[in-house]
Scaffold this active site. Structure first.
Site, short mmCIF file in Angstrom:
data_model
loop_
_atom_site.label_atom_id
_atom_site.label_comp_id
_atom_site.label_asym_id
_atom_site.label_seq_id
_atom_site.Cartn_x
_atom_site.Cartn_y
_atom_site.Cartn_z
N GLN A 133 17.82 42.50 4.06
CA GLN A 133 17.84 43.58 5.04
C GLN A 133 19.23 43.83 5.62
O GLN A 133 19.49 44.90 6.19
CB GLN A 133 16.87 43.28 6.19
CG GLN A 133 17.33 42.14 7.10
CD GLN A 133 16.33 41.83 8.19
OE1 GLN A 133 15.37 41.09 7.97
NE2 GLN A 133 16.57 42.36 9.38
N CYS A 139 13.49 44.05 9.52
CA CYS A 139 12.61 43.05 8.90
C CYS A 139 11.18 43.56 8.79
O CYS A 139 10.47 43.26 7.83
CB CYS A 139 12.66 41.75 9.69
SG CYS A 139 12.06 41.91 11.39
N HIS A 273 10.72 38.29 14.59
CA HIS A 273 11.07 38.49 13.19
C HIS A 273 9.82 38.62 12.33
O HIS A 273 8.85 37.89 12.54
CB HIS A 273 11.91 37.30 12.71
CG HIS A 273 12.54 37.46 11.36
ND1 HIS A 273 13.19 38.61 10.97
CD2 HIS A 273 12.61 36.63 10.29
CE1 HIS A 273 13.65 38.47 9.73
NE2 HIS A 273 13.29 37.27 9.30
#
Length: 327
Positions: A133, A139, A273
Site C-alpha cells: 500500500q 490498508c 490497521h
C-alpha cells in the site's frame, strides 16, 4: 580501605565506559549495515540525524526483545526502522464505523463440527501475490480486495487481480489515503471492481476513472462473522476463504520477522490497521492466525505474520468479515 574503595570505583567506571563503547560500536555497525541494505530509506533524506536517532531506538528495542530466550517471535530491521510514529501511521488506515453489522450465520455451525486442525491459503492459486500500500492509509482497500479476488477465482477457477486504486479514488464511503473500512468498500463494490491491469495503484488519491468495461468481479453478498469467536472465524475461513479483519498495530509489529506474535501491549486498544486472515495453525504449542499484510513481500515473513489465536490478540477477533458470494 579508602584506597580499595577508589580502586573499586575506578574499575566500575572503566567497565561502564567499555560497555557503553561496545554498545555504541554495535549500533554503528548495525547502522552502516542498514544503510547499505536500505539506501532509499536513509541516504535520500536531509534529516539524517533524526532518522539515525529513530534507528537507534528501534535497534535497542529489537536487541532487547531478541535476547529473550522465551520470546515466541523475533524482530528485525526493515524500512520502518528509521521512521517516526507519524510516518508509520501512514501505513495503516483502518477506521471502524459505528452501528450494527449484518452477521453471516448460515451453516457455520455445521462447518465448526468438522474443522481441520490447520489451514493455509498462502499457496492457493486464487490468492494473488502480496501487495504494498505504500505510505497511503489505504490498508482497508487491500483488506477488501484480497478476499474478493479469492472469491471470484474460487467461483470461476480463473485467477484475477483487482484494483485497490479504484477504491482509493472512487469509494464515497471511505477516505482514500485517510483511512476507511473493508465492509464499506464491499458495499461500494456491489457496483463492480475493476481489474488492476485497467486501474493501477499509485498510493495517492486521484480522480475517479472507473469504467464498467473494466470490471473483474462484483460483490453480491457479504457480512460480519461472529465477534470474538475463533471457531466461527475458522469455520468462515473454510466456507468462504480469506477473512478481512482489523488489528491494533504498535511499534513491535512494524519490526516483526518470524514466530507467533504475542505482544500484550497491543491488547485492548482501538484498531488502526486492516489485514487479511488466510489460515490458522499451531507452532510450539501456540495457536496462531496466518495474516496477510499489505506492506510488500519484503516485510515480515514474505509479507505475512503469525498472530496468536484464541485470545483476541491485537483485537484480531473483534471485527472479522467475509464475502459470501460474487456475481
Amino acid at each position: 580501605m579508602a584506597k580499595m574503595g577508589y580502586v573499586a570505583l575506578a574499575l566500575v567506571a572503566i567497565f561502564c565506559i567499555v560497555h557503553v563503547q561496545g554498545l555504541s560500536d554495535d549500533v554503528e555497525a548495525a547502522w552502516e549495515q542498514f544503510q547499505a541494505h536500505h539506501p532509499s530509506s536513509t541516504k535520500s533524506h536531509t534529516d539524517a540525524a533524526k532518522r539515525k536517532g529513530n534507528f537507534v531506538k528501534t535497534h535497542e528495542m529489537i536487541q532487547q526483545h531478541n535476547k529473550n530466550k522465551n520470546a515466541a517471535y523475533q524482530l528485525e530491521h526493515n524500512d520502518f526502522s528509521v521512521m517516526d510514529d507519524e510516518e508509520k501511521k501512514r501505513y495503516t488506515g483502518a477506521k471502524a464505523p459505528s452501528g450494527s453489522r449484518f452477521l453471516i450465520a448460515d451453516n457455520l455451525d455445521a462447518s465448526m463440527r468438522q474443522l481441520p486442525t490447520s489451514l493455509d491459503y498462502r499457496t492457493n492459486a486464487c490468492l494473488a501475490p502480496v501487495k504494498n500500500q505504500g505510505s497511503c492509509g489505504s490498508c482497508w482497500a487491500f483488506t477488501a480486495i484480497a478476499p474478493l479476488e479469492f472469491a471470484q477465482c474460487n467461483k470461476t477457477k480463473t485467477s484475477v487481480v483487482l484494483s485497490e486504486q479504484q477504491l482509493v479514488d472512487c469509494d464515497p464511503n471511505d477516505g482514500g489515503c485517510n483511512g476507511g473500512w473493508y465492509t464499506n468498500a464491499w458495499s461500494y463494490l456491489m457496483g463492480g471492481s475493476a481489474k488492476q491491469s485497467a486501474y493501477s495503484y499509485t498510493a495517492v488519491k486521484g480522480t475517479c476513472k472507473f469504467s464498467t468495461s473494466t470490471i473483474g468481479s462484483t460483490v453480491a453478498t457479504y457480512g460480519s462473522v461472529a465477534s470474538k469467536s475463533p471457531s466461527s472465524m475458522q469455520a468462515a475461513l473454510v466456507r468462504y476463504g480469506p477473512l478481512s479483519v482489523a488489528i491494533t498495530v504498535i511499534n513491535s509489529f512494524y519490526s516483526y520477522k518470524s514466530g507467533v506474535y504475542t505482544d500484550v501491549a497491543c491488547d485492548n486498544l482501538g484498531v488502526n490497521h486492516g489485514v487479511v486472515v488466510v489460515g490458522y495453525g499451531n507452532l510450539s504449542g501456540i495457536d496462531y492466525w496466518i495474516v496477510r499484510n499489505s506492506w510488500g513481500a519484503g516485510w515480515g515473513s514474505s509479507g505475512y505474520i503469525l498472530i496468536q489465536r484464541g485470545v483476541n490478540k491485537c483485537s484480531i477477533e473483534s471485527y472479522p468479515a467475509a464475502i459470501a458470494s460474487v456475481v
